[in-house]
Design a protein around this motif. Structure first.
Motif, PDB file in Angstrom:
ATOM      1  N   SER A  53     -18.559  21.948  -8.193  1.00 17.33           N
ATOM      2  CA  SER A  53     -19.766  21.142  -8.424  1.00 17.33           C
ATOM      3  C   SER A  53     -20.774  21.845  -9.324  1.00 17.33           C
TER       4      SER A  53
ATOM      5  N   HIS B  56     -25.146  14.329 -13.116  1.00 22.44           N
ATOM      6  CA  HIS B  56     -25.909  14.488 -11.870  1.00 22.44           C
ATOM      7  C   HIS B  56     -25.020  14.196 -10.659  1.00 22.44           C
ATOM      8  N   ILE B  57     -25.103  15.047  -9.636  1.00 24.99           N
ATOM      9  CA  ILE B  57     -24.404  14.822  -8.371  1.00 24.99           C
ATOM     10  C   ILE B  57     -25.456  14.560  -7.303  1.00 24.99           C
ATOM     11  N   SER B  58     -25.234  13.518  -6.533  1.00 17.19           N
ATOM     12  CA  SER B  58     -26.150  13.183  -5.444  1.00 17.19           C
ATOM     13  C   SER B  58     -25.349  12.952  -4.172  1.00 17.19           C
TER      14      SER B  58
ATOM     15  N   GLU C 124     -25.127  11.041  -0.944  1.00 19.93           N
ATOM     16  CA  GLU C 124     -25.727   9.793  -0.492  1.00 19.93           C
ATOM     17  C   GLU C 124     -25.054   9.293   0.769  1.00 19.93           C
TER      18      GLU C 124
ATOM     19  N   TYR D  30     -22.770  11.715   4.573  1.00 22.59           N
ATOM     20  CA  TYR D  30     -23.244  11.831   3.200  1.00 22.59           C
ATOM     21  C   TYR D  30     -22.098  12.289   2.309  1.00 22.59           C
TER      22      TYR D  30
ATOM     23  N   PRO E 212     -20.678  13.113  -1.771  1.00 16.48           N
ATOM     24  CA  PRO E 212     -21.116  13.437  -3.133  1.00 16.48           C
ATOM     25  C   PRO E 212     -20.665  12.363  -4.121  1.00 16.48           C
ATOM     26  N   HIS E 213     -21.608  11.923  -4.944  1.00 19.14           N
ATOM     27  CA  HIS E 213     -21.337  10.961  -6.001  1.00 19.14           C
ATOM     28  C   HIS E 213     -21.714  11.590  -7.326  1.00 19.14           C
TER      29      HIS E 213
ATOM     30  N   TYR F 128     -22.787  10.916 -11.031  1.00 20.04           N
ATOM     31  CA  TYR F 128     -23.379   9.859 -11.845  1.00 20.04           C
ATOM     32  C   TYR F 128     -23.159  10.115 -13.328  1.00 20.04           C
TER      33      TYR F 128
END
Length: 118
Positions: free
Chosen positions: A61, A67-69, A71, A77, A79-80, A82
């Motif tokens: 990562s 961008h990693i978010s 969510e 939660y 990791p996504h 973007y």
């Protein structure tokens, strides 16, 4: 930190030619679905049971340019990513095939990578 993504083998091969990984989910939902090593088997068995021709992308990562978010999806939660995934963030690809019962197990190499990327 190691995050994981399940991809179709042909989609990964296409990414190697294009120079970046942009699955259908990126254009449909705006992000690439990923999981932590602790989450991946539940996701695989829920969404990919009996599916063959998959690879597991092992992603550092810290090397991802998009961008990693993390969510919420229900109770956990995830990791996504973007944006398109830059190929140099993928530190290993593993063949990811279900067992004879259609379920997946975590490849041993994932645990080794977790230790390396702490």
């Amino acid at each position: 930190m190691l995050i994981l993504h399940i991809a179709k083998h042909e989609d990964w091969e296409s990414a190697l030619t294009k120079g970046e990984y942009s699955p259908v989910s990126l254009s449909l939902e705006g992000f690439i679905h990923c999981s932590t090593p602790e989450q991946i088997i539940k996701i695989a068995n829920s969404n990919f049971k009996n599916e063959k021709g998959l690879v597991l992308l092992c992603i550092d990562s810290s090397k991802v340019k998009a961008h990693i978010s993390f969510e919420s999806s229900g109770y956990d939660y995830y990791p996504h990513i973007y944006g398109a995934l830059n190929l140099d963030a993928v530190v290993k690809t593993l063949e990811f095939e279900p067992g004879s019962d259609g379920n997946f197990t975590l490849p041993q190499e994932v645990n080794e990578l977790v230790k390396l990327l702490k």
